[in-house]
Design an enzyme around this catalytic site. Structure first.
Site, PDB file in Angstrom:
ATOM      1  N   TYR A   1       0.843  -1.196   0.000  1.00 39.30           N
ATOM      2  CA  TYR A   1       0.000   0.000   0.000  1.00 39.30           C
ATOM      3  C   TYR A   1       0.880   1.248   0.000  1.00 39.30           C
ATOM      4  O   TYR A   1       0.692   2.169  -0.812  1.00 39.30           O
ATOM      5  CB  TYR A   1      -0.918  -0.003   1.221  1.00 39.30           C
TER       6      TYR A   1
ATOM      7  N   ASP B   1      -0.754   6.839  10.414  1.00 44.41           N
ATOM      8  CA  ASP B   1      -0.092   5.598  10.797  1.00 44.41           C
ATOM      9  C   ASP B   1       1.421   5.692  10.662  1.00 44.41           C
ATOM     10  O   ASP B   1       2.143   4.846  11.170  1.00 44.41           O
ATOM     11  CB  ASP B   1      -0.601   4.435   9.932  1.00 44.41           C
TER      12      ASP B   1
ATOM     13  N   ASP C   1      -6.098  20.757  10.928  1.00 43.93           N
ATOM     14  CA  ASP C   1      -7.003  20.554   9.800  1.00 43.93           C
ATOM     15  C   ASP C   1      -6.232  20.890   8.524  1.00 43.93           C
ATOM     16  O   ASP C   1      -5.681  21.991   8.394  1.00 43.93           O
ATOM     17  CB  ASP C   1      -8.212  21.466   9.960  1.00 43.93           C
TER      18      ASP C   1
ATOM     19  N   ASP D   1      -3.483  10.720   1.646  1.00 42.52           N
ATOM     20  CA  ASP D   1      -3.842   9.471   2.321  1.00 42.52           C
ATOM     21  C   ASP D   1      -4.952   9.728   3.336  1.00 42.52           C
ATOM     22  O   ASP D   1      -5.017   9.075   4.367  1.00 42.52           O
ATOM     23  CB  ASP D   1      -2.606   8.892   3.022  1.00 42.52           C
TER      24      ASP D   1
ATOM     25  N   GLU E   1      -8.209  -7.716  -0.980  1.00 43.60           N
ATOM     26  CA  GLU E   1      -8.813  -7.355  -2.254  1.00 43.60           C
ATOM     27  C   GLU E   1      -7.848  -6.457  -3.026  1.00 43.60           C
ATOM     28  O   GLU E   1      -6.895  -5.914  -2.456  1.00 43.60           O
ATOM     29  CB  GLU E   1     -10.156  -6.651  -2.055  1.00 43.60           C
TER      30      GLU E   1
END
Length: 357
Positions: free
Chosen positions: A177, A201, A249, A270, A347
């Site tokens: 990914y 992450d 933000d 992302d 998937e």
């Protein structure tokens, strides 16, 4: 709390001539009587046959025959039930059905069990609506921030998995990914300025050079401790020699960069996947994506590239709608896309590269 244990829920489906229904049902009833199960027949108003059987040990059987001739048996039992006894009951029922129908079965299917009410949830949907059972054995982290529920769960196969509001985001095994959303190793990031939107992450940050980002502080806190195989040590400090993490933000930050004329060699989005529908509740998400797209292109240098995820490769209509959005930006763009298998998603996933014409 009642639990339904794995491998003890069975469903058979096969075509049954309606004239065979009374004989078949009567034959199965004798088995349930031997198990000392109490039968309750329910009124289906002419739409086949439906009965439930309840045992003293808490077992529940739902027997249904549809008017079209499909017979299903759903066996549920509580945690602590004798597995051998239950398996023997299932085998007896299947053998009896084959005997009663003299082998005249067009199709038979015995499904694995669902575990309901367990302390650790193992079931998560794919983007295209298929239910996947993960080999999750424990919850590592579970907190609610002001923005979302944040779970990190351990899988024997995929390592720790980050799940936000019920959506699988990234596992420690999901380097494909990160590589896909950064250009699959085709880009040289040395000395370049990179703007990453989202990425709490830390996976992309661990690979990239310079960073300005809006992320959830609690996602950082959880991943810094429990997702180190994905993020390494980059989240230990929000500012390093060649990067800075802004817990803000991203929209005001992007607008500020546009006003200042600040540009980047790469923008990596992302933040969120493309919505899977155009229902009213998704309108705001589409509008948000359009805004992020437009602002990102404005801060992209003429030779720069914009990378983002799309969604499941099976959601062709959704992806087509996103590609239409690319034609409505403030300046003309070209794009390419690549399909990558992300391990923990189970998937194929589509990634986009966008650049100015």
């Amino acid at each position: 709390m009642c639990f339904y244990t794995p491998a003890l829920l069975a469903v058979w489906g096969f075509r049954l001539g309606f004239s065979d229904c009374p004989t078949t049902v009567h034959g199965l009833q004798s088995i349930f009587q031997e198990q000392e199960m109490t039968e309750t027949v329910h009124d289906t108003e002419g739409h086949g046959y439906l009965a439930t059987f309840i045992g003293k040990n808490g077992r529940l059987v739902i027997l249904r025959v549809t008017a079209q001739g499909l017979l299903t048996i759903d066996l549920q039992c509580c945690e602590g039930d004798d597995i051998v006894q239950v398996e023997n009951l299932l085998n007896t029922l299947e053998e009896k059905l084959r005997s009663l129908l003299h082998g005249n079965i067009k199709r038979v299917k015995r499904l694995p069990a669902l575990t309901r009410g367990a302390a650790v949830d193992r079931y998560w949907p794919t983007a295209d609506g298929r239910l996947v059972e993960y080999d999750i054995d424990r919850v590592v982290y579970d907190e609610d921030s002001a923005y979302q529920n944040i779970k990190i769960m351990h899988s024997q196969q995929f390592g720790n998995i980050l799940i936000l509001n019920g959506d699988v985001n990234l596992a420690e095994s999901d380097l494909p990914y990160t590589q896909a959303i950064m250009g699959r190793g085709q880009e040289n990031y040395a000395g370049k300025e990179v703007l990453i939107l989202g990425g709490g992450d830390g996976g992309i940050l661990a690979e990239a050079v310079k960073l300005n980002v809006y992320i959830d502080q609690m996602v950082i806190d959880g991943c810094r401790t429990h997702m180190r195989k994905a993020c390494g040590s980059v989240l230990d400090n929000l500012k390093g020699e060649c990067y800075q993490v802004l817990v803000e933000d991203c929209v005001p930050v992007l607008k500020k960069y546009v006003e200042e004329g600040k540009t980047f060699d790469y923008v990596i989005n992302d933040l969120t996947a493309v919505p899977i529908s155009t229902a009213p509740e998704e309108d705001s998400t589409w509008e948000f994506l359009q805004l992020i797209l437009d602002l990102s292109i404005k801060v992209l240098r003429p030779t720069g590239k914009y990378f983002t995820q799309g969604n499941s490769a099976n959601l062709t209509e959704t992806l087509a709608l996103y590609e239409e959005q690319l034609g409505r930006l403030s300046c003309p763009v070209d794009f390419s896309k690549e399909v990558v298998c992300v391990p923990s998603y189970m998937e194929l996933w589509v990634f986009y590269t966008v650049w100015k014409k």
